[in-house]
Design a protein around this motif. Structure first.
Motif, PDB file in Angstrom:
ATOM      1  N   GLY A   5       0.806  -1.205   0.000  1.00 13.83           N
ATOM      2  CA  GLY A   5       0.000   0.000   0.000  1.00 13.83           C
ATOM      3  C   GLY A   5       0.837   1.251   0.000  1.00 13.83           C
ATOM      4  N   HIS A   6       0.153   2.354  -0.202  1.00 10.74           N
ATOM      5  CA  HIS A   6       0.830   3.639  -0.289  1.00 10.74           C
ATOM      6  C   HIS A   6       0.174   4.640   0.644  1.00 10.74           C
ATOM      7  CE1 HIS A   6       3.251   2.296  -3.655  1.00 10.74           C
ATOM      8  NE2 HIS A   6       2.159   1.772  -4.179  1.00 10.74           N
ATOM      9  N   ALA A   7       0.016   4.267   1.873  1.00  7.00           N
ATOM     10  CA  ALA A   7      -0.601   5.158   2.849  1.00  7.00           C
ATOM     11  C   ALA A   7       0.347   6.311   3.165  1.00  7.00           C
ATOM     12  CB  ALA A   7      -0.939   4.394   4.116  1.00  7.00           C
ATOM     13  N   PRO A   8      -0.196   7.475   3.426  1.00  2.00           N
ATOM     14  CA  PRO A   8       0.658   8.612   3.800  1.00  2.00           C
ATOM     15  C   PRO A   8       1.434   8.312   5.080  1.00  2.00           C
ATOM     16  CG  PRO A   8      -1.567   9.348   3.305  1.00  2.00           C
ATOM     17  CD  PRO A   8      -1.603   7.844   3.339  1.00  2.00           C
ATOM     18  N   ILE A   9       2.643   8.848   5.126  1.00  2.00           N
ATOM     19  CA  ILE A   9       3.467   8.694   6.325  1.00  2.00           C
ATOM     20  C   ILE A   9       3.129   9.815   7.305  1.00  2.00           C
ATOM     21  CG2 ILE A   9       5.337   7.510   5.118  1.00  2.00           C
ATOM     22  CD1 ILE A   9       6.849  10.209   5.109  1.00  2.00           C
ATOM     23  N   THR A  10       3.537   9.650   8.523  1.00  2.00           N
ATOM     24  CA  THR A  10       3.337  10.683   9.543  1.00  2.00           C
ATOM     25  C   THR A  10       4.425  11.751   9.389  1.00  2.00           C
ATOM     26  OG1 THR A  10       4.769   9.605  11.159  1.00  2.00           O
ATOM     27  CG2 THR A  10       2.407   9.001  11.178  1.00  2.00           C
ATOM     28  N   GLU A  11       4.202  12.900  10.015  1.00  2.00           N
ATOM     29  CA  GLU A  11       5.223  13.944  10.000  1.00  2.00           C
ATOM     30  C   GLU A  11       6.497  13.439  10.667  1.00  2.00           C
ATOM     31  OE1 GLU A  11       3.868  17.694  11.552  1.00  2.00           O
ATOM     32  OE2 GLU A  11       2.508  18.000   9.862  1.00  2.00           O
ATOM     33  N   LYS A  12       6.348  12.672  11.732  1.00  2.00           N
ATOM     34  CA  LYS A  12       7.517  12.129  12.436  1.00  2.00           C
ATOM     35  C   LYS A  12       8.336  11.239  11.505  1.00  2.00           C
ATOM     36  CE  LYS A  12       8.777   9.541  16.580  1.00  2.00           C
ATOM     37  NZ  LYS A  12       8.310   8.882  17.784  1.00  2.00           N
ATOM     38  N   LYS A  13       7.668  10.425  10.714  1.00  2.00           N
ATOM     39  CA  LYS A  13       8.359   9.553   9.765  1.00  2.00           C
ATOM     40  C   LYS A  13       9.032  10.382   8.669  1.00  2.00           C
ATOM     41  CE  LYS A  13       9.321   5.410   8.303  1.00  2.00           C
ATOM     42  NZ  LYS A  13      10.220   4.550   9.063  1.00  2.00           N
ATOM     43  N   ALA A  14       8.395  11.451   8.211  1.00  2.00           N
ATOM     44  CA  ALA A  14       8.995  12.336   7.208  1.00  2.00           C
ATOM     45  C   ALA A  14      10.289  12.949   7.739  1.00  2.00           C
ATOM     46  CB  ALA A  14       8.013  13.436   6.806  1.00  2.00           C
ATOM     47  N   LEU A  15      10.288  13.353   9.003  1.00  2.00           N
ATOM     48  CA  LEU A  15      11.490  13.913   9.622  1.00  2.00           C
ATOM     49  C   LEU A  15      12.610  12.871   9.669  1.00  2.00           C
ATOM     50  CD1 LEU A  15       9.843  15.850  12.595  1.00  2.00           C
ATOM     51  CD2 LEU A  15      10.553  16.780  10.382  1.00  2.00           C
ATOM     52  N   ALA A  16      12.266  11.644  10.007  1.00  2.00           N
ATOM     53  CA  ALA A  16      13.266  10.573  10.085  1.00  2.00           C
ATOM     54  C   ALA A  16      13.854  10.261   8.711  1.00  2.00           C
ATOM     55  CB  ALA A  16      12.645   9.317  10.700  1.00  2.00           C
ATOM     56  N   ILE A  17      13.016  10.213   7.688  1.00  2.00           N
ATOM     57  CA  ILE A  17      13.490   9.946   6.331  1.00  2.00           C
ATOM     58  C   ILE A  17      14.429  11.056   5.878  1.00  2.00           C
ATOM     59  CG2 ILE A  17      12.807   9.811   3.897  1.00  2.00           C
ATOM     60  CD1 ILE A  17      10.203   8.415   4.899  1.00  2.00           C
ATOM     61  N   ALA A  18      14.022  12.310   6.063  1.00  2.00           N
ATOM     62  CA  ALA A  18      14.854  13.439   5.643  1.00  2.00           C
ATOM     63  C   ALA A  18      16.194  13.441   6.372  1.00  2.00           C
ATOM     64  CB  ALA A  18      14.111  14.751   5.878  1.00  2.00           C
ATOM     65  N   THR A  19      16.171  13.128   7.651  1.00  2.00           N
ATOM     66  CA  THR A  19      17.414  13.079   8.429  1.00  2.00           C
ATOM     67  C   THR A  19      18.338  12.012   7.874  1.00  2.00           C
ATOM     68  OG1 THR A  19      16.269  13.847  10.412  1.00  2.00           O
ATOM     69  CG2 THR A  19      18.386  12.749  10.730  1.00  2.00           C
ATOM     70  N   GLN A  20      17.806  10.859   7.574  1.00  2.00           N
ATOM     71  CA  GLN A  20      18.618   9.768   7.041  1.00  2.00           C
ATOM     72  C   GLN A  20      19.202  10.140   5.669  1.00  2.00           C
ATOM     73  OE1 GLN A  20      16.611   5.996   6.502  1.00  2.00           O
ATOM     74  NE2 GLN A  20      18.515   4.909   6.854  1.00  2.00           N
ATOM     75  N   ILE A  21      18.419  10.794   4.837  1.00  2.00           N
ATOM     76  CA  ILE A  21      18.903  11.205   3.513  1.00  2.00           C
ATOM     77  C   ILE A  21      20.052  12.195   3.661  1.00  2.00           C
ATOM     78  CG2 ILE A  21      18.297  12.502   1.424  1.00  2.00           C
ATOM     79  CD1 ILE A  21      17.251   9.609   1.451  1.00  2.00           C
ATOM     80  N   VAL A  22      19.880  13.194   4.523  1.00  2.00           N
ATOM     81  CA  VAL A  22      20.913  14.219   4.705  1.00  2.00           C
ATOM     82  C   VAL A  22      22.178  13.618   5.314  1.00  2.00           C
ATOM     83  CG1 VAL A  22      21.472  16.337   5.966  1.00  2.00           C
ATOM     84  CG2 VAL A  22      19.326  16.150   4.739  1.00  2.00           C
ATOM     85  N   GLN A  23      22.027  12.671   6.212  1.00  2.00           N
ATOM     86  CA  GLN A  23      23.207  11.994   6.760  1.00  2.00           C
ATOM     87  C   GLN A  23      24.020  11.335   5.642  1.00  2.00           C
ATOM     88  OE1 GLN A  23      21.278   9.418   9.575  1.00  2.00           O
ATOM     89  NE2 GLN A  23      21.531  10.856  11.266  1.00  2.00           N
ATOM     90  N   GLY A  24      23.323  10.841   4.631  1.00  2.00           N
ATOM     91  CA  GLY A  24      23.991  10.224   3.483  1.00  2.00           C
ATOM     92  C   GLY A  24      24.738  11.215   2.608  1.00  2.00           C
ATOM     93  N   PHE A  25      24.415  12.502   2.734  1.00  2.00           N
ATOM     94  CA  PHE A  25      25.104  13.535   1.952  1.00  2.00           C
ATOM     95  C   PHE A  25      26.473  13.890   2.533  1.00  2.00           C
ATOM     96  CE2 PHE A  25      20.892  15.687   0.491  1.00  2.00           C
ATOM     97  CZ  PHE A  25      20.692  14.695  -0.448  1.00  2.00           C
ATOM     98  N   ALA A  26      26.775  13.449   3.744  1.00  2.00           N
ATOM     99  CA  ALA A  26      28.028  13.828   4.397  1.00  2.00           C
ATOM    100  C   ALA A  26      29.215  13.392   3.549  1.00  2.00           C
ATOM    101  CB  ALA A  26      28.114  13.214   5.786  1.00  2.00           C
ATOM    102  N   ASN A  27      30.055  14.343   3.279  1.00  2.00           N
ATOM    103  CA  ASN A  27      31.306  14.130   2.541  1.00  2.00           C
ATOM    104  C   ASN A  27      31.151  13.700   1.091  1.00  2.00           C
ATOM    105  OD1 ASN A  27      33.093  14.900   4.635  1.00  2.00           O
ATOM    106  ND2 ASN A  27      32.667  12.954   5.637  1.00  2.00           N
ATOM    107  N   ILE A  28      29.971  13.848   0.520  1.00  2.00           N
ATOM    108  CA  ILE A  28      29.805  13.632  -0.917  1.00  2.00           C
ATOM    109  C   ILE A  28      29.077  14.833  -1.496  1.00  2.00           C
ATOM    110  CG2 ILE A  28      29.695  11.112  -0.708  1.00  2.00           C
ATOM    111  CD1 ILE A  28      26.644  11.437  -1.400  1.00  2.00           C
ATOM    112  N   ASP A  29      29.255  15.066  -2.753  1.00  2.00           N
ATOM    113  CA  ASP A  29      28.497  16.092  -3.447  1.00  2.00           C
ATOM    114  C   ASP A  29      27.355  15.386  -4.158  1.00  2.00           C
ATOM    115  OD1 ASP A  29      27.427  18.073  -5.031  1.00  2.00           O
ATOM    116  OD2 ASP A  29      29.346  18.742  -5.840  1.00  2.00           O
ATOM    117  N   PRO A  30      26.116  15.561  -3.686  1.00  2.00           N
ATOM    118  CA  PRO A  30      24.999  14.848  -4.309  1.00  2.00           C
ATOM    119  C   PRO A  30      24.586  15.427  -5.660  1.00  2.00           C
ATOM    120  CG  PRO A  30      24.200  16.220  -2.539  1.00  2.00           C
ATOM    121  CD  PRO A  30      25.700  16.326  -2.521  1.00  2.00           C
TER     122      PRO A  30
END
Length: 115
Positions: free
Chosen positions: A25-50
């Motif tokens: 399914g494709h149920a909407p995520i919570t705001e808390k989950k959106a914050l966690a996803i964004a944090t994980q993505i940005v952590q992956g940007f460390a020391n690389i040029d995306p």
């Protein structure tokens, strides 16, 4: 271009693990989950040029916590998450769907077709 692919792969790994854990399914995520996803993505940007126009971010982004993330803007089908790193002068913004699919990131918080 290869870093955009990396961004998409990071997002798809996170989303696919989320879907497996919570069924289909494709149920909407919570705001808390959106914050966690964004944090994980940005952590992956460390020391690389995306290759998203803001260049390489310092290693301090790798240890940024969910508390550094806030919902900057949201609508029926999207979230823009703002991440502030006190060790860096830049603020990063992540655009994602309401289902958690990451589309783009920048330092302005303005995304074509959204703002």
């Amino acid at each position: 271009m290869k870093y955009r692919i990396t961004l998409c792969l990071l997002a798809s790994l996170f989303i696919s693990s989320n879907l497996l854990a919570h069924g289909g399914g494709h149920a909407p995520i919570t705001e808390k989950k959106a914050l966690a996803i964004a944090t994980q993505i940005v952590q992956g940007f460390a020391n690389i040029d995306p290759q998203l126009g803001f260049g390489k971010v310092p290693a301090s982004w790798a240890s940024i916590s969910n508390e550094a993330a806030t919902i900057f803007q949201s609508g029926d089908c999207y979230y823009i998450v703002k991440l502030v790193n006190p060790s860096d002068e830049r603020t990063l913004y992540i655009l994602m769907s309401a289902e958690g699919e990451v589309f783009d990131a920048n330092i302005s918080g303005k995304f074509e077709g959204v703002n």
